[in-house]
Write a protein that holds these residues in place. Structure first.
Motif, PDB file in Angstrom:
ATOM      1  N   GLY A 142      71.610  30.452  68.153  1.00 18.70           N
ATOM      2  CA  GLY A 142      71.385  31.506  67.125  1.00 18.70           C
ATOM      3  C   GLY A 142      70.913  30.768  65.700  1.00 18.70           C
ATOM      4  N   GLU A 143      70.862  29.559  65.589  1.00 13.59           N
ATOM      5  CA  GLU A 143      70.621  28.664  64.429  1.00 13.59           C
ATOM      6  C   GLU A 143      69.654  27.837  64.610  1.00 13.59           C
ATOM      7  OE1 GLU A 143      73.885  26.744  62.745  1.00 13.59           O
ATOM      8  OE2 GLU A 143      74.981  28.453  62.680  1.00 13.59           O
ATOM      9  N   ARG A 144      68.650  27.597  63.484  1.00 13.43           N
ATOM     10  CA  ARG A 144      67.513  26.723  63.736  1.00 13.43           C
ATOM     11  C   ARG A 144      68.089  25.411  63.406  1.00 13.43           C
ATOM     12  NH1 ARG A 144      61.608  28.032  60.603  1.00 13.43           N
ATOM     13  NH2 ARG A 144      60.119  27.380  62.189  1.00 13.43           N
ATOM     14  N   SER A 145      67.645  24.363  64.156  1.00 16.81           N
ATOM     15  CA  SER A 145      67.982  22.958  64.044  1.00 16.81           C
ATOM     16  C   SER A 145      66.702  22.188  64.185  1.00 16.81           C
ATOM     17  CB  SER A 145      69.056  22.524  64.872  1.00 16.81           C
ATOM     18  OG  SER A 145      68.563  22.588  66.347  1.00 16.81           O
ATOM     19  N   LYS A 146      66.786  20.925  63.656  1.00 13.96           N
ATOM     20  CA  LYS A 146      65.559  20.020  63.668  1.00 13.96           C
ATOM     21  C   LYS A 146      65.615  18.968  64.831  1.00 13.96           C
ATOM     22  CE  LYS A 146      62.718  17.192  60.866  1.00 13.96           C
ATOM     23  NZ  LYS A 146      62.404  16.532  59.389  1.00 13.96           N
ATOM     24  N   ILE A 147      64.746  18.770  65.558  1.00 16.01           N
ATOM     25  CA  ILE A 147      64.650  17.860  66.435  1.00 16.01           C
ATOM     26  C   ILE A 147      63.880  16.450  65.951  1.00 16.01           C
ATOM     27  CG2 ILE A 147      63.532  17.029  68.644  1.00 16.01           C
ATOM     28  CD1 ILE A 147      62.993  20.256  69.288  1.00 16.01           C
TER      29      ILE A 147
ATOM     30  N   ILE B  72      51.463  13.394  58.335  1.00 15.22           N
ATOM     31  CA  ILE B  72      52.172  14.434  57.407  1.00 15.22           C
ATOM     32  C   ILE B  72      53.593  14.214  57.897  1.00 15.22           C
ATOM     33  CG2 ILE B  72      52.788  16.363  56.065  1.00 15.22           C
ATOM     34  CD1 ILE B  72      49.655  17.074  56.076  1.00 15.22           C
ATOM     35  N   ILE B  73      54.730  13.827  57.328  1.00 17.60           N
ATOM     36  CA  ILE B  73      56.087  13.656  57.776  1.00 17.60           C
ATOM     37  C   ILE B  73      56.949  14.514  56.748  1.00 17.60           C
ATOM     38  CG2 ILE B  73      57.829  12.208  58.369  1.00 17.60           C
ATOM     39  CD1 ILE B  73      55.887   9.925  58.917  1.00 17.60           C
ATOM     40  N   HIS B  74      57.681  15.225  57.207  1.00 26.04           N
ATOM     41  CA  HIS B  74      58.974  16.104  56.852  1.00 26.04           C
ATOM     42  C   HIS B  74      60.190  15.333  56.987  1.00 26.04           C
ATOM     43  CE1 HIS B  74      62.006  19.328  56.493  1.00 26.04           C
ATOM     44  NE2 HIS B  74      61.181  19.475  55.652  1.00 26.04           N
ATOM     45  N   PHE B  75      60.924  15.253  55.869  1.00 27.01           N
ATOM     46  CA  PHE B  75      62.143  14.830  55.759  1.00 27.01           C
ATOM     47  C   PHE B  75      63.077  16.007  55.331  1.00 27.01           C
ATOM     48  CE2 PHE B  75      59.528  11.438  54.596  1.00 27.01           C
ATOM     49  CZ  PHE B  75      59.878  10.042  55.494  1.00 27.01           C
ATOM     50  N   GLY B  76      64.202  15.944  56.252  1.00 28.14           N
ATOM     51  CA  GLY B  76      65.037  17.153  55.733  1.00 28.14           C
ATOM     52  C   GLY B  76      65.410  17.797  57.319  1.00 28.14           C
ATOM     53  N   GLN B  77      66.524  18.841  57.118  1.00 30.89           N
ATOM     54  CA  GLN B  77      66.757  19.452  58.294  1.00 30.89           C
ATOM     55  C   GLN B  77      66.479  21.047  58.424  1.00 30.89           C
ATOM     56  OE1 GLN B  77      68.399  17.856  60.860  1.00 30.89           O
ATOM     57  NE2 GLN B  77      67.950  16.221  59.565  1.00 30.89           N
ATOM     58  N   ILE B  78      65.936  21.489  57.356  1.00 24.37           N
ATOM     59  CA  ILE B  78      65.267  22.941  57.630  1.00 24.37           C
ATOM     60  C   ILE B  78      63.797  22.867  57.098  1.00 24.37           C
ATOM     61  CG2 ILE B  78      67.341  23.775  57.408  1.00 24.37           C
ATOM     62  CD1 ILE B  78      67.042  24.302  54.596  1.00 24.37           C
ATOM     63  N   PRO B  79      62.946  23.758  57.497  1.00 26.07           N
ATOM     64  CA  PRO B  79      61.497  23.457  57.026  1.00 26.07           C
ATOM     65  C   PRO B  79      61.208  24.069  56.108  1.00 26.07           C
ATOM     66  CG  PRO B  79      61.825  25.425  58.563  1.00 26.07           C
ATOM     67  CD  PRO B  79      63.247  24.733  58.536  1.00 26.07           C
ATOM     68  N   ASP B  80      62.102  24.888  55.327  1.00 27.10           N
ATOM     69  CA  ASP B  80      61.608  25.238  53.865  1.00 27.10           C
ATOM     70  C   ASP B  80      62.300  24.462  52.680  1.00 27.10           C
ATOM     71  OD1 ASP B  80      60.216  27.319  54.991  1.00 27.10           O
ATOM     72  OD2 ASP B  80      62.287  28.738  55.302  1.00 27.10           O
ATOM     73  N   ALA B  81      62.968  23.319  53.069  1.00 29.13           N
ATOM     74  CA  ALA B  81      63.690  22.343  52.199  1.00 29.13           C
ATOM     75  C   ALA B  81      63.227  20.770  52.641  1.00 29.13           C
ATOM     76  CB  ALA B  81      64.921  22.350  51.759  1.00 29.13           C
ATOM     77  N   GLY B  82      63.736  19.911  51.728  1.00 25.50           N
ATOM     78  CA  GLY B  82      63.430  18.472  52.246  1.00 25.50           C
ATOM     79  C   GLY B  82      62.138  17.982  51.245  1.00 25.50           C
ATOM     80  N   HIS B  83      61.632  17.338  51.881  1.00 24.62           N
ATOM     81  CA  HIS B  83      60.489  16.455  51.241  1.00 24.62           C
ATOM     82  C   HIS B  83      59.243  16.134  52.397  1.00 24.62           C
ATOM     83  CE1 HIS B  83      58.862  14.271  48.056  1.00 24.62           C
ATOM     84  NE2 HIS B  83      58.596  13.151  48.933  1.00 24.62           N
ATOM     85  N   TYR B  84      58.133  15.971  51.543  1.00 21.95           N
ATOM     86  CA  TYR B  84      56.752  15.836  52.585  1.00 21.95           C
ATOM     87  C   TYR B  84      56.429  14.491  51.940  1.00 21.95           C
ATOM     88  CZ  TYR B  84      56.816  20.229  55.157  1.00 21.95           C
ATOM     89  OH  TYR B  84      57.045  21.284  55.978  1.00 21.95           O
ATOM     90  N   THR B  85      55.835  13.586  52.943  1.00 25.75           N
ATOM     91  CA  THR B  85      54.867  12.334  52.528  1.00 25.75           C
ATOM     92  C   THR B  85      53.965  12.351  53.385  1.00 25.75           C
ATOM     93  OG1 THR B  85      56.080  10.761  53.821  1.00 25.75           O
ATOM     94  CG2 THR B  85      57.036  11.194  51.347  1.00 25.75           C
TER      95      THR B  85
END
Length: 709
Positions: free
Chosen positions: A640-645, A672-685
């Motif tokens: 039931g929770e969204r997690s990052k692979i 494009i790379i996303h750093f962080g465990q949820i899509p609506d937070a973290g950082h992109y480079t």
């Protein structure tokens, strides 16, 4: 409501009020004024209040806590500015409260889309004809009060940068240059602005200054118009950092983006000239020559020289006027000369030299003698009126008269023919890799824009092929024009600086326009392309689709009748790939694409046997785009929770994808790379391939990296 408050306070002022504030009369009066949000009414009521205080002759005393309460409760930038400027009350050491109120008000105005309205841009335009000079003057004073407040208390904040273009446009609308010398309020603001710009290292602020002034110049129709583009005499100095790059940017931008008319430069001279104005025109002219923009240059040559001839008596601008005469009448002669018109210009210039002879010093007279020597051979010098008399006067002053056009003379006067391949007028430095400044959680936007910039086919469309839009004073730039501005900047700079994509952000849809929260880069990309479809010409958008959009077709194999059914062609922008459920080793893009196309069990309503059953779907690409955007789905639901692979993927420099029955090869150029465990937070480079080297773009920081990363 504001009008009612205004009228109620007016009535109170008619009664006897204790302005000394012994019984909190003044404090309560100011708190009531602070409820007014309309800036014009706010400025008017404060004028009445402080006029009444002055007439009363009473000494005012406001306690420290009263001052803080008054500042914090203020709902109008004009009232806040008036409180800051007035003489009767000294709000000492309240910088923090002023800054916090400004920050809150600006953020609210931006979110509501009322920024330009709050700065009275629409109000002042109503008085363009100046039929009601008193009303216009009131609005002008209100604008300057707000701008002065922001320069004093907002120039070190992020919000100031965000609204700098609005501030400049507001100043441009506060009167023409016939009053600027007597407008001490405006002169004080310009002094502060000049110092601020001298101290800044942000090319963004400089480009906004120049764009606002030049847009205002194109808007002007006559000297009595309210805009004052000659304000550049006060704030454009040649201490500008990155000056060559900025002129390179503007040379590309103005020459092809504006519906160019000579009016832009002519308006700079409407109220008289300055050394800075003339130097600015010469800088632009050299850039136009470098870019072979012949139409602009011919128009300038035809109309600029007569305007300059009128100002030859202004001796403190002699050097700048002479430089333009030499550049447009001597250096350009072989390429764009007009013998009949040139003869008229030379004759008028020589007559003015003769008439104003006694005003010139020896150094200026030597330049005049040099100019006479440089006159073209096809011009019969002796037939020019006053030529012989002028030459005689020069000899009596013992001024050296060059007998021929020597290399030394050409070097002294900086003669360089136009359009020569070895023309060194503006050194062409190697462009640097430019980052994009983070505007509070805009790394998703910066990364996607950089990836688009390094999509060379797309960049070429924006910079070279698409029709450029006319720029209109005070009209917001479109998404299309803001793309152009951003790409031109990234393509022009030769210093390691960054670009501030504020106006590009403002031209996007919500939530990207005003929301400061992090967004998903892939979702942003979809919305960006949808907005392109609305903002670009239909034929232009077709070319964009050829680069990024493909077509796929599904085939459904019915388990009931065992007959295949072909689905319709479906357009796609992304190929979205998923990881396997049971992951044991590193995945590869090509394998993931094959899985994406492989047999999938779905419920299908078969058109042939008319029954619904479990069927098998396979996918093939009927048309692949020039450039493929692949999205790796790294988020899944577990319990039931969204997690990052976080599994790694083997990336190859080149991959092959099948289109119908043929294999197409694609080369990797951006990630494009996303750093962080949820899509609506973290950082992109974003990692981009530039020629054969790889670079990491982390907002404004650009770093070369090992290609084996």
């Amino acid at each position: 409501m504001d009008q009612t408050l205004y009228q109620n306070i007016q009535k109170k002022l008619e009664n006897k009020i204790d302005y000394s504030n012994r019984n909190d009369d003044l404090k309560n009066l100011l708190l009531e004024c602070n409820k007014i949000q309309n800036n014009i009414l706010g400025y008017k009521i404060m004028t009445l209040v402080f006029s009444a205080i002055q007439k009363s002759g009473q000494r005012v005393l406001l306690m420290d806590q009263d001052q803080i309460q008054i500042i914090k409760s203020c709902k109008s930038l004009a009232i806040l500015g008036y409180l800051h400027d007035q003489e009767q009350i000294k709000m000492i050491n309240k910088d923090k409260e002023f800054r916090e109120n400004i920050r809150v008000q600006i953020q609210d105005l931006q979110q509501q889309g009322n920024l330009e309205k709050a700065f009275l841009l629409d109000e002042v335009m109503k008085y363009k004809s100046r039929e009601n000079i008193e009303e216009y003057t009131e609005i002008s004073k209100t604008i300057k009060t707000m701008v002065n407040l922001l320069i004093d208390f907002g120039n070190d904040s992020f919000n100031f940068t965000q609204i700098f273009d609005v501030i400049l446009n507001a100043l441009l609308l506060t009167g023409n240059n016939s009053t600027i010398g007597r407008d001490y309020q405006l002169l004080s603001i310009l002094d502060k602005l000049q110092k601020l710009l001298d101290d800044t290292r942000s090319p963004y602020l400089w480009t906004i200054v120049m764009e606002s002034i030049l847009n205002a110049s194109t808007y002007m129709e006559k000297p009595t118009d309210l805009v004052q583009p000659n304000m550049i005499t006060r704030i454009i100095l040649f201490k500008i950092p990155y000056i060559e790059d900025i002129f390179k940017y503007f040379g590309k931008y103005l020459g092809r983006c504006y519906k160019f008319e000579y009016k832009m430069f002519e308006s700079m001279l409407n109220f008289g000239i300055t050394q800075q104005t003339l130097d600015l025109i010469l800088q632009f002219s050299k850039q136009f020559v470098k870019d072979y923009q012949m139409e602009i240059l011919v128009e300038m040559r035809k109309n600029l020289i007569p305007s300059l001839i009128k100002y030859m008596k202004i001796i403190n601008c002699f050097e700048q006027i002479q430089n333009l005469f030499t550049y447009f009448l001597i250096s350009s002669l072989q390429q764009v000369g007009d013998p009949q018109l040139d003869q008229q210009h030379f004759s008028e210039i020589i007559t003015n030299y003769y008439n104003y002879f006694d005003l010139y010093n020896d150094k200026q007279l030597q330049r005049i003698a040099n100019f006479l020597a440089l006159l073209p051979h096809n011009q019969k010098k002796r037939e020019f009126k006053n030529y012989d008399l002028l030459e005689s006067k020069l000899k009596k002053k013992y001024i050296s008269m060059p007998s021929s056009i020597s290399n030394q003379l050409q070097q002294s006067e900086q003669i360089q023919g136009w359009f020569q391949e070895d023309n060194p007028q503006i050194e062409d430095k190697q462009p640097k890799l430019i980052g994009l400044r983070n505007l509070l959680n805009t790394c998703y936007l910066n990364s996607f824009i950089q990836a688009l910039f390094w999509t060379l086919d797309f960049r070429n469309l924006i910079l070279n092929e698409f029709k450029r839009e006319e720029i209109v004073f005070l009209k917001p730039y479109s998404l299309k024009t803001n793309f152009l501005r951003c790409f031109l900047f990234l393509d022009s700079m030769s210093d390691e600086i960054d670009y501030t994509p504020l106006l590009l952000k403002r031209s996007l849809r919500e939530p990207y326009k005003t929301d400061d929260r992090q967004q998903d880069a892939a979702e942003f990309g979809v919305h960006l392309f949808e907005d392109m479809e609305k903002n670009f010409d239909q034929e232009e958008y077709k070319k964009i689709k050829e680069i990024f959009y493909g077509m796929s077709k599904s085939t459904f194999q019915c388990k009931n009748c065992d007959k295949p059914t072909k689905g319709p062609d479906e357009e796609f922008m992304y190929i979205t790939l998923n990881f396997e459920n049971n992951r044991k080793e590193k995945d590869e893009i090509e394998k993931m694409i094959l899985r994406h196309q492989m047999k999938e069990q779905i419920t299908f309503n078969c058109e042939q046997c008319r029954k619904t059953s479990q069927s098998t779907r396979t996918l093939e690409f009927s048309k692949l785009p020039k450039n493929i955007i692949i999205q790796i789905n790294r988020f899944e639901f577990q319990n039931g929770e969204r997690s990052k692979i976080n599994d790694q993927i083997n990336l190859k420099p080149k991959i092959q994808i099948k289109e119908n029955q043929k294999q197409l090869t694609y080369e990797l150029y951006s990630i494009i790379i996303h750093f962080g465990q949820i899509p609506d937070a973290g950082h992109y480079t974003v990692y981009c391939k530039v020629k054969e080297e790889w670079y990491r773009y982390d907002d404004s920081i650009v770093t070369k990296i090992d290609g084996r990363f």
